[in-house]
Design a protein around this motif. Structure first.
Motif, PDB file in Angstrom:
ATOM      1  N   ILE A 185     -30.408 -50.701   8.522  1.00 50.22           N
ATOM      2  CA  ILE A 185     -30.320 -50.958   6.679  1.00 50.22           C
ATOM      3  C   ILE A 185     -31.014 -49.720   6.247  1.00 50.22           C
ATOM      4  N   GLN A 186     -29.874 -49.389   4.793  1.00 42.58           N
ATOM      5  CA  GLN A 186     -30.964 -48.372   3.852  1.00 42.58           C
ATOM      6  C   GLN A 186     -30.066 -48.919   2.313  1.00 42.58           C
ATOM      7  N   ILE A 187     -30.735 -48.427   2.350  1.00 44.59           N
ATOM      8  CA  ILE A 187     -30.365 -48.968   0.663  1.00 44.59           C
ATOM      9  C   ILE A 187     -29.523 -47.431   0.226  1.00 44.59           C
ATOM     10  N   ASP A 188     -28.295 -47.664  -0.538  1.00 45.83           N
ATOM     11  CA  ASP A 188     -26.998 -46.427  -1.093  1.00 45.83           C
ATOM     12  C   ASP A 188     -27.509 -46.313  -2.219  1.00 45.83           C
ATOM     13  N   PHE A 189     -28.578 -45.182  -2.601  1.00 41.94           N
ATOM     14  CA  PHE A 189     -28.395 -44.008  -4.080  1.00 41.94           C
ATOM     15  C   PHE A 189     -27.872 -44.141  -4.705  1.00 41.94           C
ATOM     16  N   SER A 190     -26.319 -43.536  -4.096  1.00 42.90           N
ATOM     17  CA  SER A 190     -24.781 -42.724  -4.423  1.00 42.90           C
ATOM     18  C   SER A 190     -24.169 -44.153  -5.637  1.00 42.90           C
ATOM     19  N   ARG A 191     -25.139 -45.049  -5.600  1.00 41.17           N
ATOM     20  CA  ARG A 191     -24.117 -46.195  -6.584  1.00 41.17           C
ATOM     21  C   ARG A 191     -25.211 -47.432  -6.877  1.00 41.17           C
ATOM     22  N   THR A 192     -24.010 -47.928  -8.270  1.00 42.37           N
ATOM     23  CA  THR A 192     -24.624 -49.483  -8.283  1.00 42.37           C
ATOM     24  C   THR A 192     -23.601 -50.767  -7.795  1.00 42.37           C
ATOM     25  N   VAL A 193     -23.725 -51.291  -7.803  1.00 40.14           N
ATOM     26  CA  VAL A 193     -23.367 -52.908  -7.933  1.00 40.14           C
ATOM     27  C   VAL A 193     -24.058 -53.852  -8.695  1.00 40.14           C
ATOM     28  N   ASN A 194     -22.927 -54.559 -10.245  1.00 46.80           N
ATOM     29  CA  ASN A 194     -23.284 -55.450 -11.182  1.00 46.80           C
ATOM     30  C   ASN A 194     -23.042 -56.938 -10.149  1.00 46.80           C
ATOM     31  N   SER A 195     -24.115 -57.535 -10.337  1.00 42.07           N
ATOM     32  CA  SER A 195     -23.986 -59.245  -9.940  1.00 42.07           C
ATOM     33  C   SER A 195     -23.084 -59.905 -11.423  1.00 42.07           C
ATOM     34  N   PRO A 196     -22.682 -61.058 -10.548  1.00 43.68           N
ATOM     35  CA  PRO A 196     -21.682 -61.439 -12.180  1.00 43.68           C
ATOM     36  C   PRO A 196     -22.183 -62.260 -12.434  1.00 43.68           C
ATOM     37  N   TYR A 197     -23.507 -62.741 -12.795  1.00 47.97           N
ATOM     38  CA  TYR A 197     -24.320 -63.792 -13.895  1.00 47.97           C
ATOM     39  C   TYR A 197     -25.485 -63.493 -13.376  1.00 47.97           C
ATOM     40  N   TYR A 198     -26.121 -63.986 -14.104  1.00 48.87           N
ATOM     41  CA  TYR A 198     -27.678 -64.212 -13.920  1.00 48.87           C
ATOM     42  C   TYR A 198     -28.052 -66.070 -15.189  1.00 48.87           C
ATOM     43  N   GLY A 199     -28.189 -66.604 -13.582  1.00 51.15           N
ATOM     44  CA  GLY A 199     -28.719 -68.231 -14.998  1.00 51.15           C
ATOM     45  C   GLY A 199     -30.131 -68.773 -13.810  1.00 51.15           C
ATOM     46  N   ARG A 200     -30.866 -69.711 -14.514  1.00 45.32           N
ATOM     47  CA  ARG A 200     -32.138 -69.888 -14.895  1.00 45.32           C
ATOM     48  C   ARG A 200     -32.803 -70.952 -15.175  1.00 45.32           C
ATOM     49  N   VAL A 201     -33.328 -72.025 -15.130  1.00 50.35           N
ATOM     50  CA  VAL A 201     -33.612 -72.942 -15.247  1.00 50.35           C
ATOM     51  C   VAL A 201     -35.645 -73.571 -15.150  1.00 50.35           C
ATOM     52  N   ASP A 202     -36.184 -73.174 -16.194  1.00 46.54           N
ATOM     53  CA  ASP A 202     -37.843 -73.427 -15.948  1.00 46.54           C
ATOM     54  C   ASP A 202     -37.714 -75.047 -16.431  1.00 46.54           C
ATOM     55  N   MET A 203     -38.902 -76.302 -16.502  1.00 43.60           N
ATOM     56  CA  MET A 203     -38.956 -77.162 -16.700  1.00 43.60           C
ATOM     57  C   MET A 203     -40.780 -76.417 -16.693  1.00 43.60           C
TER      58      MET A 203
END
Length: 205
Positions: A185-203
């Motif tokens: 398994i290798q990293i494909d530097f020829s393209r990028t992919v966008n994750s749909p969203y980012y969420g985080r909760v800190d307390m």
């Protein structure tokens, strides 16, 4: 530079340089030839802001900014680790908008709600098309609330919630060795992919 047109208004302009000297793991990045050396990555900041006191305990803050980035070192993210590649071969920019409303829901404790817009891109120094940087998170909503226990005011707690656009990343691909017939398994530097969203909760307590 600060300008006060009225008692409850403040306009300001800020400018400055930021240098980030290379760290040890940048100098010794994977695949680095011994004759390659890194210099400090650099950013030149331009920030224009406005602060308005809506009420004695309620403030509005708006900032627009532009950052010229040069001498950038390309990198990718492997789990939580930044892996730097090559030398200072890229240039770029970051521009955006921050809006923040902060006030006291509980007396003496600031809470706030904010929105951020970010556009940041980079390209090779010798030219080419700009492409989005990996940490280009276009939209972000931020909430921060503080409270304390009435009978024990020395006990305070807070909650921070972040929600917004997803980050970009290089996808993985399976590569077969024609000689050994083994797969890796290798990293494909020829393209990028966008994750749909980012969420985080800190307390915190």
């Amino acid at each position: 530079i600060h300008f006060f047109p009225a008692e409850n208004h403040l306009f300001y302009f800020r400018w400055g340089f930021y240098y980030q000297p290379p760290y040890y793991y940048e100098i010794t990045a994977r695949g680095r030839n011994s004759d390659q050396k890194n210099s400090a990555q650099r950013a030149i900041h331009y920030i224009l802001g406005w602060e308005h006191q809506l009420k004695p305990t309620l403030d509005l803050q708006v900032e627009i900014y532009y950052k010229k980035l040069d001498q950038l070192i390309p990198y990718y993210i492997d789990d939580l680790q930044l892996i730097y590649q090559g030398t200072n071969t890229n240039e770029g920019y970051a521009r955006g908008l921050d809006i923040l409303i902060k006030g006291e829901i509980i007396e003496g404790l600031n809470s706030w709600i904010g929105y951020s817009y970010l556009d940041t891109k980079e390209r090779p120094i010798n030219g080419g098309d700009y492409r989005r940087r990996l940490l280009d998170q276009t939209h972000t909503l931020r909430f921060f609330v503080q409270d304390k226990v009435p009978k024990f005011p020395f006990l305070q707690f807070h909650t921070r919630i972040l929600y917004g656009s997803g980050y970009r990343y290089y996808p993985r691909r399976v590569v077969e060795n024609p000689v050994t017939n083994e797969s890796s398994i290798q990293i494909d530097f020829s393209r990028t992919v966008n994750s749909p969203y980012y969420g985080r909760v800190d307390m915190g307590l």
